[in-house]
Design an enzyme around this catalytic site. Sequence first.
Site, mmCIF file in Angstrom:
data_model
loop_
_atom_site.group_PDB
_atom_site.id
_atom_site.type_symbol
_atom_site.label_atom_id
_atom_site.label_comp_id
_atom_site.label_asym_id
_atom_site.label_seq_id
_atom_site.Cartn_x
_atom_site.Cartn_y
_atom_site.Cartn_z
ATOM 1 C CE LYS A 44 -4.398 -1.499 0.570
ATOM 2 N NZ LYS A 44 -5.584 -1.024 -0.174
ATOM 3 C CB SER A 57 -9.533 -2.884 7.664
ATOM 4 O OG SER A 57 -8.801 -3.402 6.566
ATOM 5 C CE1 TYR A 104 6.070 3.100 10.138
ATOM 6 C CE2 TYR A 104 3.983 2.243 9.320
ATOM 7 C CZ TYR A 104 5.334 2.078 9.567
ATOM 8 O OH TYR A 104 5.948 0.891 9.239
ATOM 9 N N GLY A 108 -10.162 -3.500 -5.175
ATOM 10 C CA GLY A 108 -9.682 -3.557 -6.552
ATOM 11 C C GLY A 108 -8.569 -2.594 -6.907
ATOM 12 N N GLY A 109 -8.078 -1.804 -5.944
ATOM 13 C CA GLY A 109 -7.023 -0.849 -6.258
ATOM 14 C C GLY A 109 -5.733 -1.516 -6.691
ATOM 15 C CB ALA A 157 -15.150 -11.241 1.551
ATOM 16 C CE LYS A 174 12.577 -22.418 6.211
ATOM 17 N NZ LYS A 174 11.909 -23.492 6.998
ATOM 18 C CG ASN A 214 1.435 -5.214 8.408
ATOM 19 O OD1 ASN A 214 2.522 -5.137 8.968
ATOM 20 N ND2 ASN A 214 1.130 -4.475 7.348
#
Length: 309
Positions: free
Chosen positions: A39, A64, A101, A167-168, A194, A258, A297
């Site tokens: 992102k 989210s 951040y 869809g980005g 979903a 890994k 994440n």
Amino acid sequence: MLYQEGSSTLNVNVSKRENKEKMIIHFILYSMAISGAFKFRGACNAVFSLNDEDASKGVVTHSSGNHAAALALAAKLRGIPAYIVIPKNAPACKIENVKRYGGQVIWSETSIQSREEIANKVWQETGAIFVHPYNDGRILSGQGTISLELLEQAPKIDTLVVPISGGGLISGVALAAKSINPAIRIFAAEPKGADDAAQSKAAGRIITLPETNTIADGLRAFLGDFTWPVVRDLVEDIITVEDSEIIKAMKLCFEILKVVVEPSGAIGLAAILSDTFQKNPAWKDCNHIGIVVSGGNVDLAMLWDSLNK
């Protein structure tokens, strides 16, 4: 650019393919990227394309997790405020990333409607520039750079498998990849809990769901008017998988590659290992497959619970 070719060990299940040919997997590891996901590309493109006057007002979004953290980091690098609307059920690790951040966390309920309403209220109060998590041309352009780098480094790739939510990511990747190689195949991977994109593709129009139920928390959004035409016209098919298949794919990534991969990031591997993909003779010539591992994440508490189940 981080990518790793799949080892022969991962090709064990490929024996289900009718043509029995070896399938080479190229993993594009955005689980190892800054902010832990892809992102950051779109967020940086959006933030650094603002003129100084607009930028001084800051940016606002709803997300989210991964887009939220990426926008907070991009804003921090430019020295401007970031107002981040986050649903209450977002993974704790992603919330902590936003705070780390410097993003200002503003809570919403879990529904898309609540997220949008609160983001709109913040926009009205602050004048901050709204940066949609996916339905934004600046975001699509940023994500599209993935294809530019990948196909420069691995030009033999004939197929790309990309997670789909709003869809980005897949829209940017498809537009850029098709401009380089019009013959390349683009597949989307989506959880069955979903599957609005798969339903939309089948119906020929945008379908939204009253609720979603999947471990892949990053894949619960719905297509927008920017992304739907690209998905409709350039994505060959949407492969849906069960959460159990996603968890199995995560386990393979941990054990063989890994690397730590979140559910949304592992879904591409789950899709190509599924019977839907392996046993379809129309796709037997997909031999050099690039899988976009979109993020790493992971909410570890949720992961342990899922593995134990």
